[in-house]
Design an enzyme around this catalytic site. Structure first.
Site, PDB file in Angstrom:
ATOM      1  N   CYS A   2       0.816  -1.215   0.000  1.00  0.00           N
ATOM      2  CA  CYS A   2       0.000   0.000   0.000  1.00  0.00           C
ATOM      3  C   CYS A   2       0.852   1.269   0.000  1.00  0.00           C
ATOM      4  CB  CYS A   2      -0.888   0.001   1.227  1.00  0.00           C
ATOM      5  SG  CYS A   2      -1.833  -1.499   1.394  1.00  0.00           S
ATOM      6  N   ARG A  27       2.430   1.254  -5.701  1.00  0.00           N
ATOM      7  CA  ARG A  27       2.557   0.362  -4.549  1.00  0.00           C
ATOM      8  C   ARG A  27       1.296  -0.474  -4.319  1.00  0.00           C
ATOM      9  NH1 ARG A  27       6.637   1.545  -1.116  1.00  0.00           N
ATOM     10  NH2 ARG A  27       5.518   0.489   0.531  1.00  0.00           N
ATOM     11  N   TRP A  75      -3.309  -2.302  -1.695  1.00  0.00           N
ATOM     12  CA  TRP A  75      -3.047  -3.606  -2.310  1.00  0.00           C
ATOM     13  C   TRP A  75      -3.590  -4.602  -1.301  1.00  0.00           C
ATOM     14  CZ3 TRP A  75      -0.303  -8.133  -1.270  1.00  0.00           C
ATOM     15  CH2 TRP A  75      -0.036  -8.962  -2.376  1.00  0.00           C
ATOM     16  N   ASN A 101      -0.365   0.027   6.147  1.00  0.00           N
ATOM     17  CA  ASN A 101       0.337  -0.819   5.195  1.00  0.00           C
ATOM     18  C   ASN A 101       0.952  -1.945   6.002  1.00  0.00           C
ATOM     19  OD1 ASN A 101       1.835  -1.842   3.063  1.00  0.00           O
ATOM     20  ND2 ASN A 101       3.514  -0.403   3.356  1.00  0.00           N
ATOM     21  N   GLY A 102       0.778  -3.190   5.570  1.00  0.00           N
ATOM     22  CA  GLY A 102       1.346  -4.318   6.324  1.00  0.00           C
ATOM     23  C   GLY A 102       0.256  -5.298   6.696  1.00  0.00           C
ATOM     24  N   GLU A 483      14.969 -13.937 -16.130  1.00  0.00           N
ATOM     25  CA  GLU A 483      14.475 -12.559 -16.037  1.00  0.00           C
ATOM     26  C   GLU A 483      13.579 -12.222 -17.237  1.00  0.00           C
ATOM     27  OE1 GLU A 483      14.134 -10.601 -13.810  1.00  0.00           O
ATOM     28  OE2 GLU A 483      13.910  -8.624 -14.665  1.00  0.00           O
ATOM     29  N   LYS A 487       9.595 -11.108 -17.148  1.00  0.00           N
ATOM     30  CA  LYS A 487       9.085  -9.878 -17.770  1.00  0.00           C
ATOM     31  C   LYS A 487       7.870 -10.198 -18.629  1.00  0.00           C
ATOM     32  CE  LYS A 487      10.569  -7.556 -15.728  1.00  0.00           C
ATOM     33  NZ  LYS A 487      11.479  -7.571 -14.648  1.00  0.00           N
ATOM     34  N   GLU A 490       4.758 -11.334 -16.223  1.00  0.00           N
ATOM     35  CA  GLU A 490       4.162 -10.403 -15.258  1.00  0.00           C
ATOM     36  C   GLU A 490       3.417  -9.255 -15.925  1.00  0.00           C
ATOM     37  OE1 GLU A 490       6.987  -8.427 -12.643  1.00  0.00           O
ATOM     38  OE2 GLU A 490       8.462  -8.331 -14.240  1.00  0.00           O
ATOM     39  N   HIS A 506      14.028 -33.254 -20.415  1.00  0.00           N
ATOM     40  CA  HIS A 506      13.640 -34.056 -19.240  1.00  0.00           C
ATOM     41  C   HIS A 506      12.197 -33.808 -18.825  1.00  0.00           C
ATOM     42  CE1 HIS A 506      17.702 -35.498 -18.803  1.00  0.00           C
ATOM     43  NE2 HIS A 506      18.140 -34.251 -18.926  1.00  0.00           N
ATOM     44  N   LYS A 605       4.619  -2.911  -6.331  1.00  0.00           N
ATOM     45  CA  LYS A 605       6.059  -2.689  -6.514  1.00  0.00           C
ATOM     46  C   LYS A 605       6.896  -3.200  -5.343  1.00  0.00           C
ATOM     47  CE  LYS A 605       9.569  -0.779  -8.628  1.00  0.00           C
ATOM     48  NZ  LYS A 605      10.049  -1.521  -9.804  1.00  0.00           N
TER      49      LYS A 605
HETATM   50  C1  F6R Z   1       9.728  -8.112 -11.132  1.00  0.00           C
HETATM   51  C2  F6R Z   1       9.988  -7.425  -9.877  1.00  0.00           C
HETATM   52  C3  F6R Z   1       9.968  -8.228  -8.629  1.00  0.00           C
HETATM   53  C4  F6R Z   1      11.025  -7.711  -7.623  1.00  0.00           C
HETATM   54  C5  F6R Z   1      10.874  -8.446  -6.298  1.00  0.00           C
HETATM   55  C6  F6R Z   1      11.918  -7.986  -5.290  1.00  0.00           C
HETATM   56  O1  F6R Z   1       9.778  -7.236 -12.204  1.00  0.00           O
HETATM   57  O2  F6R Z   1      10.169  -6.235  -9.836  1.00  0.00           O
HETATM   58  O3  F6R Z   1      10.152  -9.582  -8.886  1.00  0.00           O
HETATM   59  O4  F6R Z   1      12.293  -7.893  -8.162  1.00  0.00           O
HETATM   60  O5  F6R Z   1       9.601  -8.203  -5.764  1.00  0.00           O
HETATM   61  O6  F6R Z   1      11.792  -6.628  -5.002  1.00  0.00           O
HETATM   62  P1  F6R Z   1      12.972  -5.811  -4.357  1.00  0.00           P
HETATM   63  O7  F6R Z   1      14.092  -5.778  -5.327  1.00  0.00           O
HETATM   64  O8  F6R Z   1      12.402  -4.453  -4.099  1.00  0.00           O
HETATM   65  O9  F6R Z   1      13.347  -6.537  -3.100  1.00  0.00           O
END
Ligand code: F6R
Length: 610
Positions: A2, A27, A75, A101-102, A483, A487, A490, A506, A605
């Site tokens: 949040c 967020r 969120w 938040n939490g 990675e 991308k 997500e 496998h 985020k």
């Molecule tokens: C994917 C992404 C997430 C973060 C993960 C860790 O694009 O952004 O997978 O990498 O939530 O977040 P941080 O780096 O803030 O600990």
């Protein structure tokens, strides 16, 4: 998770809150709300859905008068997104109104106890139990500080609360545990926010709250207390990020802007530690004796940061010959594994607030393992609690899907690998200078890759209706595949899987159907041919081959359906280039599917809950 904001001053709070919340919407974005005090009354507006819905409802804030207020973007954790569960939440007589938040882990117990005292509950949130608990203590002597200190003795879990008390019309209160909160100081006004980007247009003067600290804002006055209610002195810091950095700057999406900022993020991070062609880790506070003492490295992170850690594993082991284990923070924290005594835990996190990563770091520290955090957000909890910090200089990252912060994390990892190799005499001076030279070439080469983005855009149109994709590679290419695959899934919501190329046969190969996108990454010269054979196997089963290959190689020239060449660079650093077309592919497919690229569904985020 949040986004939280508080304001008190002389301007209309609702407009400031709406503008600040717009910066925090990354967020959480399933509901939004605010509460503003005016003439001894508290006015609350909130709804399910985006901030824009709230904006329209209250005529851009013009319908809500008052100069002291709090706001929230949600969120959801407990209770579905709905008007009722949206924050702020309040006590029955509106004595206490709060945003949170939490997670309040013991909310059921609290509810039961409060019910015995006559409290009733109207939402499905965990937050309401905490608000009413604060109200319960507040009613005893009408002292906000006392109410907060008593309440947090009884609340389990992680939280940041920002609160209004009806009897204190110009005050905003806040408290945090394992969730971010900063205080901003302006002229005759003050702010609370989950992150600095929300207040940068108003002030650069901020205080970073420590865990379990309490803050009280009055117009232009900010005071701090510890969890027992004793006054605490805190240092004012000046933020160097400029507010422009958190704007779209002419790009359609933050993600595309941030993809384009990667060369700068890489260059700034390199320049912070390479001086006169030498790596200088003075700011990281890591010396040669400490490096010589490392017998094992644990890299701990989540999501993309974990993927950066997987790249680091290959690079550190190959260059410095120190054994490395890469651990998902959420697994590491419950694994109870025996930890090597003379080890170093490298914690990677863009936000510096990820709950699992923070808990894993604390576990390492409790086991007397030295911790070095690679973090982007200055003053974040992980940065403050780690023994050593290597700041990446990616600037504020707003798009939920990380790009430039990941690229900057890779740089921090490469730097550590090269320095470890040098200190341990695994490489000679010539190789050391060569590697630094190669690192310095990365920003220009990243831009070279971006010059060809239109090719990826054209290709992406063909995969709008895809049902699945595979990303294949070996070693560092496998790490880049992880990675790239993340991308894609997500932001485009197309199921995709990264597979170590040799593992396909496998099991996963049975999933390949005619036309399925198979992305092969081939930048490791010693493994070109191996991955190429696996790509050909995929083609024989109907796969559409997209090959990402280092320029100059002739591999898969005939067999690929589409080839994207990345510039030559030392193999250790190739993930920094290979990942760019993969980010672009995910982005363009999502745009072609008309999806909300910057705010993908179900995500947030900064993941500050477990
Ligand atoms: C994917 C992404 C997430 C973060 C993960 C860790 O694009 O952004 O997978 O990498 O939530 O977040 P941080 O780096 O803030 O600990």
């Amino acid at each position: 998770m949040c986004g939280i904001l508080g304001y008190t001053g002389n301007r209309q709070a609702s407009e400031i809150l709406l503008n600040g919340l717009a910066k925090l919407e990354y967020r959480g974005y399933d509901s939004a709300g605010l509460a503003v005090m005016n003439d001894g009354k508290i006015m609350i507006e909130k709804n399910k859905g985006r901030l824009q819905t709230l904006r329209e409802k209250i005529n851009n804030g013009k319908n809500i008068l008052g100069t002291c207020g709090i706001g929230h973007t949600r969120w959801a954790t407990h209770g579905e997104p709905s008007d009722t569960n949206a924050h702020p939440l309040w006590s029955d007589d509106l004595s206490v109104v709060a945003v949170h938040n939490g997670i309040v882990e013991n909310y059921k117990d609290l509810k039961l106890k409060l019910t015995e005292h006559g409290y009733k509950f109207y939402s499905q949130t965990d937050t309401e139990a905490a608000v009413k608990l604060i109200d319960y203590f507040y009613k005893q002597n009408k002292n906000p500080l006392n109410a907060i200190t008593e309440a947090i003795k009884n609340i389990e879990g992680s939280y940041c609360f920002v609160l209004l008390f009806k009897d204190f019309p110009d005050e905003v209160w806040g408290v945090r545990k394992d969730n971010p909160l900063i205080a901003g100081q302006g002229e005759g006004e003050s702010f609370l926010a989950s992150d600095v980007s929300a207040i940068l247009q108003d002030t650069r003067k901020v205080y970073y709250l420590d865990n379990m600290e309490i803050v009280k804002l009055n117009k232009g006055d900010v005071r701090f207390y510890d969890s027992e209610g004793h006054a605490v002195y805190k240092k004012l810091s000046t933020v160097t990020w400029d507010s422009q950095a958190a704007e779209k700057g002419g790009f359609e999406h933050f993600m595309m802007k941030e993809i384009h900022e990667q060369a700068k993020a890489v260059k700034d991070t390199l320049h912070s530690v390479i001086k006169n062609n030498k790596i200088d880790l003075t700011d990281v506070n890591l010396n040669s004796d400490e490096i010589k003492n490392i017998s094992q490295i644990y890299i701990i992170a989540c999501g993309s940061a974990y993927h950066a850690g997987v790249v680091a594993q290959y690079v550190i082991e190959d260059l410095a010959k120190i054994p490395v284990r890469v651990e998902l923070a959420s697994e590491f924290r419950y694994r109870n594994m025996p930890l090597e005594k003379n080890s170093l835990a490298i914690i990677i996190s863009q936000s510096g607030e990820t709950a699992d990563t923070l808990a894993a770091m604390r576990l390492a520290k409790n086991n007397n393992i030295k911790t070095l955090a690679i973090v982007n957000v200055v003053g974040s909890t992980i940065a403050r609690e780690a023994d050593k910090v290597f700041y990446t200089l990616a600037g504020p990252e707003i798009a939920v899907a990380t790009t430039k912060a990941y690229s900057a994390q890779l740089i921090a990892c490469y730097i550590l690998a090269v320095e470890f190799a040098k200190v341990l005499n695994r490489i000679d001076d010539e190789k050391y200078l060569y590697l630094i030279d190669e690192l310095n070439k990365l920003p220009e080469k990243i831009d070279e890759v971006l010059d060809e983005k239109e090719r990826i855009k054209e290709l992406a149109g063909s995969f709008v209706d895809s049902e699945g994709a595979f990303y294949l590679g070996r070693n560092i290419d496998y790490a880049a595949a992880m990675e790239g695959s993340l991308k894609m899934k997500e932001i485009s919501y197309i199921h995709s899987e990264a597979c170590a190329a040799g593992e396909m046969k496998h099991g996963p190969i049975s999933l390949i159907e005619r036309g399925m996108l198979i992305v092969g990454i081939m930048t490791q010269k010693n493994l070109y041919a191996k991955t190429a054979s696996n790509m050909i196997e995929a083609k024989s089963r109907g796969g559409f081959l997209l090959s990402v290959i280092t320029r100059g190689s002739e591999i898969l020239r005939e067999e690929s359906n589409f080839i994207f060449y990345v510039p030559e660079i030392d193999d250790h650093f190739s993930a920094s280039l290979a990942v760019i077309p993969l980010q672009l592919l995910g982005y363009y497919v999502a745009v072609a599917r008309k999806l909300d690229v910057d705010k993908p569904r179900n995500l947030a985020k900064s993941v500050t809950v477990e």
